[in-house]
Design a protein around this motif. Structure first.
Motif, mmCIF file in Angstrom:
data_model
loop_
_atom_site.group_PDB
_atom_site.id
_atom_site.type_symbol
_atom_site.label_atom_id
_atom_site.label_comp_id
_atom_site.label_asym_id
_atom_site.label_seq_id
_atom_site.Cartn_x
_atom_site.Cartn_y
_atom_site.Cartn_z
ATOM 1 N N TRP A 285 74.882 -26.575 47.393
ATOM 2 C CA TRP A 285 74.195 -27.573 47.445
ATOM 3 C C TRP A 285 74.489 -28.570 48.516
ATOM 4 O O TRP A 285 75.797 -28.784 49.071
ATOM 5 N N ARG B 143 67.778 -33.605 36.949
ATOM 6 C CA ARG B 143 67.078 -32.564 36.670
ATOM 7 C C ARG B 143 65.767 -32.846 36.038
ATOM 8 O O ARG B 143 65.675 -33.646 34.898
ATOM 9 N N LEU C 239 66.016 -29.321 40.091
ATOM 10 C CA LEU C 239 67.384 -29.782 39.924
ATOM 11 C C LEU C 239 67.411 -30.548 41.506
ATOM 12 O O LEU C 239 67.204 -29.712 42.281
ATOM 13 N N THR D 85 75.382 -23.569 42.410
ATOM 14 C CA THR D 85 74.751 -22.746 41.299
ATOM 15 C C THR D 85 74.274 -21.485 41.522
ATOM 16 O O THR D 85 73.836 -21.282 42.746
ATOM 17 N N ARG E 226 79.843 -34.560 41.398
ATOM 18 C CA ARG E 226 78.550 -33.920 41.478
ATOM 19 C C ARG E 226 77.811 -34.585 40.712
ATOM 20 O O ARG E 226 77.827 -34.748 39.460
ATOM 21 N N VAL F 268 72.445 -34.600 35.460
ATOM 22 C CA VAL F 268 73.541 -33.605 35.268
ATOM 23 C C VAL F 268 74.612 -33.918 36.264
ATOM 24 O O VAL F 268 74.725 -33.587 37.436
ATOM 25 N N TRP G 101 63.666 -23.450 39.553
ATOM 26 C CA TRP G 101 63.567 -22.093 39.372
ATOM 27 C C TRP G 101 62.873 -21.522 38.039
ATOM 28 O O TRP G 101 62.406 -22.719 37.411
ATOM 29 N N GLY H 257 76.536 -26.322 31.537
ATOM 30 C CA GLY H 257 75.947 -25.099 32.193
ATOM 31 C C GLY H 257 76.926 -24.159 32.640
ATOM 32 O O GLY H 257 76.470 -23.631 33.753
ATOM 33 N N HIS I 52 70.897 -18.935 35.080
ATOM 34 C CA HIS I 52 71.641 -19.723 36.058
ATOM 35 C C HIS I 52 72.989 -20.091 35.260
ATOM 36 O O HIS I 52 73.210 -20.037 34.142
ATOM 37 N N ALA J 73 76.453 -22.938 36.416
ATOM 38 C CA ALA J 73 77.027 -23.880 37.462
ATOM 39 C C ALA J 73 78.382 -23.744 37.564
ATOM 40 O O ALA J 73 79.022 -23.806 36.351
ATOM 41 N N ASP K 242 67.337 -22.488 30.580
ATOM 42 C CA ASP K 242 67.131 -23.656 29.797
ATOM 43 C C ASP K 242 66.400 -23.756 28.585
ATOM 44 O O ASP K 242 65.294 -23.026 28.650
ATOM 45 N N HIS L 183 72.948 -19.029 31.469
ATOM 46 C CA HIS L 183 72.045 -19.324 30.449
ATOM 47 C C HIS L 183 70.577 -19.646 31.100
ATOM 48 O O HIS L 183 70.395 -19.633 32.407
HETATM 49 C C1 SIN Z 1 71.512 -26.518 34.374
HETATM 50 O O1 SIN Z 1 72.171 -25.903 33.947
HETATM 51 O O2 SIN Z 1 70.168 -27.100 34.129
HETATM 52 C C2 SIN Z 1 72.417 -27.260 35.599
HETATM 53 C C3 SIN Z 1 72.735 -26.384 36.581
HETATM 54 C C4 SIN Z 1 73.545 -27.084 37.469
HETATM 55 O O3 SIN Z 1 74.411 -28.022 37.220
HETATM 56 O O4 SIN Z 1 73.890 -26.523 38.651
#
Ligand code: SIN
Length: 292
Positions: A240, A271, A118, A130, A267, A86, A248, A99, A255, A257, A105, A103
């Motif tokens: 972060w 995950r 993550l 996030t 970044r 990610v 989660w 992301g 969540h 991003a 996952d 959404h």
């Molecule tokens: C994700 O959607 O699994 C990643 C979330 C993120 O990058 O903060």
């Protein structure tokens, strides 16, 4: 004796777990305490862990079987298929976008992810947070009449509905993505297989329409549900730090991003994804075609 201490970081969801070193082999008692805290708080934060890929995978496996990510080679770690990359750049230096709408996952698959873990290796100096939203609360905040209208309804989740996909891919690419990832129906009121509680299970990034209704008919209802779900009171926002691991529960939390950092700022996150129970089904036409 487990030394686990759990401190809430927001009233809706999200707690920090102290007193564990995830690099070590944890006792059954400690894992049970983490699992209990996870079901209660939906999102758990472990600071200052600095895990290797192997340690990340080993801890994740204590919570259940893992997905592998070979079907998306661009995001799959070459040596550890359990690790999803990610990052906001490719090895080519090209910017990647992942992301950036609310959404849950793998909701576009018949067996959506139970949970995700993550880990942060590099974070931008500011931004790139996030946000997580409690979808039990989103469901419970609806009036009884509105809940009754949605109770036994299904909604279509489509991978190509994501804004970034729709706007950046050619029509031919979208057809190909949809062929490889056929959209699925998911229950709108989803009962959590461990807590027995109902969560609203529609997501801005993937949910297109209700079964039996057109997109135009569904849109005002979906927009209301998306907006109503992510009110400030339902949200925890995670800032972060390298070394963080955040896990989660995708069955009852969504969540997003945030994309509020510079193109030249890195970044870098990794995950793992916990396999979930089947909840989705193909539309009737695809089901009969698959049976032929
Ligand atoms: C994700 O959607 O699994 C990643 C979330 C993120 O990058 O903060």
């Amino acid at each position: 004796m487990s030394n686990v201490v759990v401190k809430k970081r927001s009233s809706a969801l999200g707690a920090e777990v102290l007193g564990v070193d995830l690099r070590e082999e944890l006792s059954e008692e400690t894992v049970a305490r983490i699992r209990e805290a996870w079901l209660e708080n939906l999102v758990l934060v472990f600071r200052d862990q600095h895990l290797t890929h192997e340690q990340h995978i080993a801890f994740s496996r204590r919570l259940g079987p893992l997905e592998t990510h070979e079907s998306i080679p661009k995001f799959c770690h070459p040596d550890h298929p359990e690790i999803l990359l990610v990052t906001n750049y490719e090895n080519t230096g090209k910017k990647l976008v992942v992301g950036r709408q609310w959404h849950s996952d793998l909701s576009t698959t018949r067996r959506p992810a139970k949970g995700s873990l993550l880990r942060c290796e590099e974070a931008p100096p500011a931004g790139g947070d996030t946000m997580f939203c409690n979808m039990y609360r989103a469901w419970e905040a609806l009036s009884p009449a509105y809940r009754a209208m949605l109770q036994d309804r299904w909604a279509l989740h489509d991978m190509t509905h994501a804004r970034e996909t729709r706007t950046r891919r050619s029509p031919e690419e979208l057809v190909d993505i949809r062929r490889r990832n056929p959209p699925v129906y998911q229950p709108v009121a989803r009962v959590h297989d461990e807590t027995g509680r109902t969560a609203l299970y529609v997501a801005e990034m993937t949910t297109v329409a209700f079964e039996g209704m057109s997109e135009a008919e569904s849109r005002p209802i979906l927009d209301y549900l998306f907006d109503r779900s992510v009110v400030y009171e339902n949200v925890y926002r995670h800032r972060w730090r390298p070394g963080d691991l955040v896990m989660w529960d995708n069955r009852c939390a969504m969540h997003i991003a945030l994309a509020d950092y510079g193109d030249d700022e890195r970044r870098v996150m990794y995950r793992t994804t916990l396999q979930g129970e089947p909840s989705g089904r193909l539309p009737e036409a695809e089901t009969s075609a698959a049976a032929e």
